[in-house]
Design an enzyme around this catalytic site. Structure first.
Site, PDB file in Angstrom:
ATOM      1  N   PHE A   1       0.817  -1.214   0.000  1.00 24.93           N
ATOM      2  CA  PHE A   1       0.000   0.000   0.000  1.00 24.93           C
ATOM      3  C   PHE A   1       0.851   1.264   0.000  1.00 24.93           C
ATOM      4  CE2 PHE A   1      -2.812  -3.163   1.828  1.00 24.93           C
ATOM      5  CZ  PHE A   1      -4.076  -2.824   1.354  1.00 24.93           C
ATOM      6  N   ASP A   2       0.495   2.190  -0.870  1.00 22.63           N
ATOM      7  CA  ASP A   2       0.968   3.557  -0.733  1.00 22.63           C
ATOM      8  C   ASP A   2       0.186   4.171   0.434  1.00 22.63           C
ATOM      9  OD1 ASP A   2       2.242   6.050  -1.512  1.00 22.63           O
ATOM     10  OD2 ASP A   2       0.283   6.641  -2.293  1.00 22.63           O
ATOM     11  N   VAL A   3       0.645   5.301   0.952  1.00 22.60           N
ATOM     12  CA  VAL A   3      -0.035   5.924   2.094  1.00 22.60           C
ATOM     13  C   VAL A   3      -0.790   7.184   1.676  1.00 22.60           C
ATOM     14  CG1 VAL A   3       0.249   6.978   4.368  1.00 22.60           C
ATOM     15  CG2 VAL A   3       1.606   4.978   3.744  1.00 22.60           C
ATOM     16  N   ASP A   4      -0.057   8.216   1.269  1.00 19.34           N
ATOM     17  CA  ASP A   4      -0.693   9.492   0.930  1.00 19.34           C
ATOM     18  C   ASP A   4      -1.639   9.338  -0.250  1.00 19.34           C
ATOM     19  OD1 ASP A   4       0.650  10.802   2.914  1.00 19.34           O
ATOM     20  OD2 ASP A   4       2.238  11.567   1.622  1.00 19.34           O
TER      21      ASP A   4
END
Length: 210
Positions: free
Chosen positions: A7-10
């Site tokens: 997963f990316d966050v932002d």
């Protein structure tokens, strides 16, 4: 179908959009007071690392611009960051199903962890790969491959993100990808990148489990 989720966050797990745009606006007004930047102008800076974005504008002062950005960003972080709908529900269900969950972000590790801990979702991730862990950032495959190396034999992995760096990073790493339609740049933008899937709600990831 997939056993490992990166997963990316932002813009993917956490809604940091206004915080990021405000941080860029603050720095740009400081260094280019005579210029006017609208929201569309600011959005173009999202995705690359900070040093890449600021070096393109002002190579001489790029490092100080990064420092100023991070100072403003941290000062306003907790009050402006939100979690996207159904993120925690989805992470919890995936974890209960025995899936392997990791974070792959281009942000510094301490800031990534601050955001995850703010909403108590750090507990769902086996490993967090941030800017401090790699030399080459997304869309280079290094951070994704480093996350995958944490697991002995990840059979079917997929990257979930909101920007071209996430989707292209997945392609470069040889894995499938999910583009989130709540990307700051819009559904059409993310779909045009040709991820394996486009979802409109995080809980749609649960449909890919089998």
């Amino acid at each position: 179908m997939y056993d490992t989720y990166l997963f990316d966050v932002d813009g993917t797990l956490l809604d940091t959009n206004e915080l990021i745009l405000n941080s860029f606006e603050y720095v740009l007004k400081k260094y280019f007071p005579a210029r006017t930047y609208d929201r569309k102008d600011l959005v173009q800076f999202t995705g690359p690392t900070l040093i890449q974005s600021f070096s393109a504008l002002n190579p001489e002062h790029a490092e100080q611009m990064v420092i100023d950005y991070r100072k403003y960003n941290l000062e306003h972080h907790d009050e402006m960051v939100k979690i996207f709908p159904n993120v925690e529900l989805t992470l919890e269900q995936l974890k209960q199903d025995g899936k392997q969950l990791s974070v792959v972000s281009s942000k510094k590790n301490d800031v990534v962890m601050r955001g995850l801990k703010l909403f108590n979702i750090d507990q769902y991730f086996d490993i967090v790969i941030g800017a401090d862990d790699v030399e080459k950032h997304k869309p280079e495959p290094e951070p994704l491959l480093k996350a995958l190396q944490f697991y002995n034999e990840p059979n079917y992995a997929i990257m979930i993100g909101d920007n071209s760096h996430d989707i292209d990073g997945a392609k470069n790493a040889g894995i499938d990808s999910v583009g989130v339609a709540w990307s700051l740049r819009g559904r059409d933008f993310i779909a045009a990148l040709q991820p394996t899937y486009v979802i409109d709600d995080m809980k749609e990831l649960l449909n890919l489990r089998k």
